[in-house]
Design a protein around this motif. Structure first.
Motif, PDB file in Angstrom:
ATOM      1  N   GLU A  10       0.839  -1.184   0.000  1.00  0.00           N
ATOM      2  CA  GLU A  10       0.000   0.000   0.000  1.00  0.00           C
ATOM      3  C   GLU A  10       0.886   1.251   0.000  1.00  0.00           C
ATOM      4  N   TYR A  11       0.299   2.376  -0.409  1.00  0.00           N
ATOM      5  CA  TYR A  11       1.132   3.572  -0.541  1.00  0.00           C
ATOM      6  C   TYR A  11       0.344   4.852  -0.299  1.00  0.00           C
ATOM      7  N   TYR A  12       1.104   5.910  -0.023  1.00  0.00           N
ATOM      8  CA  TYR A  12       0.530   7.247   0.105  1.00  0.00           C
ATOM      9  C   TYR A  12       0.673   7.994  -1.221  1.00  0.00           C
ATOM     10  N   ILE A  13      -0.254   8.926  -1.448  1.00  0.00           N
ATOM     11  CA  ILE A  13      -0.202   9.797  -2.619  1.00  0.00           C
ATOM     12  C   ILE A  13      -0.130  11.237  -2.135  1.00  0.00           C
ATOM     13  N   LEU A  14       0.929  11.925  -2.538  1.00  0.00           N
ATOM     14  CA  LEU A  14       1.128  13.322  -2.150  1.00  0.00           C
ATOM     15  C   LEU A  14       0.878  14.211  -3.366  1.00  0.00           C
ATOM     16  N   PRO A  15      -0.186  15.022  -3.342  1.00  0.00           N
ATOM     17  CA  PRO A  15      -0.469  15.897  -4.498  1.00  0.00           C
ATOM     18  C   PRO A  15       0.570  17.008  -4.616  1.00  0.00           C
ATOM     19  N   CYS A  16       1.366  16.972  -5.677  1.00  0.00           N
ATOM     20  CA  CYS A  16       2.359  18.034  -5.910  1.00  0.00           C
ATOM     21  C   CYS A  16       1.719  19.215  -6.612  1.00  0.00           C
ATOM     22  N   SER A  17       0.945  18.920  -7.648  1.00  0.00           N
ATOM     23  CA  SER A  17       0.294  19.960  -8.440  1.00  0.00           C
ATOM     24  C   SER A  17      -0.747  19.260  -9.308  1.00  0.00           C
ATOM     25  N   ILE A  18      -1.417  20.032 -10.167  1.00  0.00           N
ATOM     26  CA  ILE A  18      -2.390  19.416 -11.072  1.00  0.00           C
ATOM     27  C   ILE A  18      -1.696  18.523 -12.099  1.00  0.00           C
ATOM     28  N   GLU A  46       1.254  16.446 -11.472  1.00  0.00           N
ATOM     29  CA  GLU A  46       1.894  15.226 -11.002  1.00  0.00           C
ATOM     30  C   GLU A  46       1.632  15.033  -9.519  1.00  0.00           C
ATOM     31  N   VAL A  47       1.825  13.777  -9.060  1.00  0.00           N
ATOM     32  CA  VAL A  47       1.755  13.451  -7.641  1.00  0.00           C
ATOM     33  C   VAL A  47       2.982  12.626  -7.282  1.00  0.00           C
ATOM     34  N   LEU A  48       3.301  12.593  -5.994  1.00  0.00           N
ATOM     35  CA  LEU A  48       4.380  11.748  -5.502  1.00  0.00           C
ATOM     36  C   LEU A  48       3.793  10.496  -4.875  1.00  0.00           C
ATOM     37  N   ILE A  49       4.466   9.382  -5.069  1.00  0.00           N
ATOM     38  CA  ILE A  49       4.053   8.104  -4.508  1.00  0.00           C
ATOM     39  C   ILE A  49       5.072   7.688  -3.451  1.00  0.00           C
ATOM     40  N   LEU A  50       4.595   7.314  -2.267  1.00  0.00           N
ATOM     41  CA  LEU A  50       5.485   6.896  -1.183  1.00  0.00           C
ATOM     42  C   LEU A  50       4.953   5.604  -0.559  1.00  0.00           C
ATOM     43  N   PRO A  51       5.740   4.519  -0.570  1.00  0.00           N
ATOM     44  CA  PRO A  51       5.307   3.268   0.068  1.00  0.00           C
ATOM     45  C   PRO A  51       5.021   3.498   1.552  1.00  0.00           C
ATOM     46  N   LYS A  52       3.978   2.868   2.082  1.00  0.00           N
ATOM     47  CA  LYS A  52       3.612   3.065   3.480  1.00  0.00           C
ATOM     48  C   LYS A  52       4.695   2.591   4.429  1.00  0.00           C
ATOM     49  N   SER A  53       5.488   1.631   3.995  1.00  0.00           N
ATOM     50  CA  SER A  53       6.546   1.110   4.859  1.00  0.00           C
ATOM     51  C   SER A  53       7.624   2.153   5.149  1.00  0.00           C
ATOM     52  N   GLN A  54       7.639   3.248   4.381  1.00  0.00           N
ATOM     53  CA  GLN A  54       8.666   4.265   4.539  1.00  0.00           C
ATOM     54  C   GLN A  54       8.376   5.244   5.674  1.00  0.00           C
ATOM     55  N   THR A  55       7.112   5.368   6.063  1.00  0.00           N
ATOM     56  CA  THR A  55       6.772   6.307   7.137  1.00  0.00           C
ATOM     57  C   THR A  55       5.365   6.043   7.666  1.00  0.00           C
ATOM     58  N   GLU A  56       5.146   6.425   8.919  1.00  0.00           N
ATOM     59  CA  GLU A  56       3.809   6.415   9.512  1.00  0.00           C
ATOM     60  C   GLU A  56       3.390   7.833   9.889  1.00  0.00           C
ATOM     61  N   ASP A  57       4.245   8.802   9.582  1.00  0.00           N
ATOM     62  CA  ASP A  57       4.011  10.191   9.967  1.00  0.00           C
ATOM     63  C   ASP A  57       3.195  10.914   8.897  1.00  0.00           C
ATOM     64  N   VAL A  58       1.890  10.661   8.876  1.00  0.00           N
ATOM     65  CA  VAL A  58       1.018  11.290   7.886  1.00  0.00           C
ATOM     66  C   VAL A  58       0.963  12.800   8.083  1.00  0.00           C
ATOM     67  N   GLU A  59       0.904  13.241   9.335  1.00  0.00           N
ATOM     68  CA  GLU A  59       0.845  14.678   9.599  1.00  0.00           C
ATOM     69  C   GLU A  59       2.104  15.381   9.102  1.00  0.00           C
ATOM     70  N   GLY A  60       3.257  14.704   9.237  1.00  0.00           N
ATOM     71  CA  GLY A  60       4.502  15.264   8.730  1.00  0.00           C
ATOM     72  C   GLY A  60       4.476  15.406   7.217  1.00  0.00           C
ATOM     73  N   TYR A  74      -3.372  11.307   0.401  1.00  0.00           N
ATOM     74  CA  TYR A  74      -4.238  10.172   0.128  1.00  0.00           C
ATOM     75  C   TYR A  74      -3.490   8.876   0.396  1.00  0.00           C
ATOM     76  N   GLU A  75      -4.242   7.806   0.550  1.00  0.00           N
ATOM     77  CA  GLU A  75      -3.641   6.482   0.633  1.00  0.00           C
ATOM     78  C   GLU A  75      -4.467   5.507  -0.203  1.00  0.00           C
ATOM     79  N   PHE A  76      -3.793   4.501  -0.737  1.00  0.00           N
ATOM     80  CA  PHE A  76      -4.463   3.507  -1.559  1.00  0.00           C
ATOM     81  C   PHE A  76      -4.133   2.122  -1.006  1.00  0.00           C
TER      82      PHE A  76
END
Length: 321
Positions: free
Chosen positions: A243-251, A253-267, A291-293
């Motif tokens: 599973e992974y997080y989705i970080l909206p960069c702009s309209i 592109e987005v960044l994809i980050l595997p969940k295993s890399q962090t649990e700090d969603v607020e960060g 977001y998360e998927f």
């Protein structure tokens, strides 16, 4: 009268004089734009189906820096005349249900910041975002990219429902999706700038260590809309193998980050918010949320109440975490 109003008045007057010999007629209009409205000047030509739009704000800083309005307008006229042969190829009559299959693509914006103009545009909610269909013209010329938002009247002309148009748009956008490492993007940027290949590879190797990957489209235009495409989200998970997080960069592109890399969603949210404020132009900002998927649903992450969106049906429901 303030400086900006004086600039606008002079700009309009100069543009009107510049367009008159070519038969261009001007019309002022507040144009809906991502995250707001922008004053635009529509230039109508009798022999061109679509009317180019000029945004005076784009050139305001040039004027503030000492560039004469006449010089600014001369450059605009030169570009318009250079592209007008391509514009004449646009044929609104060719927009029909059959050609829609290859011309509809998806765009995505913040819902709250754009809900005024979204009222006039068929769209679908995805978390705090809205995805809508755009008709992309592909015969304007090599250096000209043009598109138009799909409105209710255009849907009727195409004989498509909102659901059909969005399905086609998301499918076409999904086929253009591209997932690339940060290192790969750095290498391409350096290569395009003429940096020695060995140096570019050495620098890009540092980027390979970054846990983020960039998800966009092959041309980078409206690339963030791929998160509304179920097949893309599932393919990314297949490649990530988690599973992974989705970080909206702009309209775009987005960044994809595997969940295993962090649990700090607020960060992560703080990081995205900071980047939006300091590095992303307002018209290209998407969201400060993360977001998360999980393989089935796209979710707003890090809230007491998580809003879920099934990637197969895109209908929201709620559950407590």
């Amino acid at each position: 009268m303030n400086d900006k109003q004086q600039y606008y008045n002079d700009f309009y007057s100069e543009l009107e004089k510049a367009m008159e010999p070519s038969g261009g007629k001007l019309q002022e209009m507040d144009m809906p734009n991502n995250n707001g409205f922008r004053k635009g000047i529509i230039i109508k030509f009798d022999n061109i189906s679509l009317a180019p739009i000029v945004y005076p704000d784009f050139y305001y800083q040039d004027w503030k820096g000492g560039k004469p309005v006449s010089s600014i307008v001369f450059g605009i006229r030169f570009e318009l005349m250079k592209t007008s042969p391509g514009l004449t190829h646009f044929n609104i009559g060719s927009m029909d249900r059959n050609t829609a299959v290859t011309h509809l693509y998806a765009g995505i914006v913040s819902y709250e910041s754009n809900k005024e103009w979204l009222e006039e545009i068929p769209h679908e909610r995805v978390g705090d975002l809205a995805v809508f269909a755009k008709w992309r013209f592909d015969n304007a010329g090599q250096d000209l990219v043009a598109s138009a938002k799909v409105t209710e009247p255009l849907l009727a002309h195409l004989q498509l429902t909102k659901e059909e148009a969005l399905k086609i748009a998301k499918a076409n956008t999904g086929r253009k999706a591209k997932l690339e490492s940060v290192g790969g993007i750095i290498a391409k940027m350096l290569s395009d700038r003429g940096i020695d290949k060995e140096v570019a590879e050495a620098i890009s190797m540092r980027g390979q260590a970054e846990p983020f990957q960039v998800l966009t489209t092959d041309n980078g235009i409206d690339g963030a809309a791929v998160i509304a495409c179920p097949e893309v989200l599932k393919e990314v998970q297949k490649q990530m193998m988690e599973e992974y997080y989705i970080l909206p960069c702009s309209i775009n592109e987005v960044l994809i980050l595997p969940k295993s890399q962090t649990e700090d969603v607020e960060g992560l949210k703080e990081m995205v918010s900071s980047i939006n404020k300091e590095e992303i132009e307002p018209k290209e900002r998407l969201s400060d949320n993360i977001y998360e998927f999980d393989g089935h649903s796209l979710k707003l992450a890090g809230a007491e109440l998580t809003q879920e969106y099934s990637v197969s049906k895109s209908k929201p429901h709620h559950r407590s975490k």
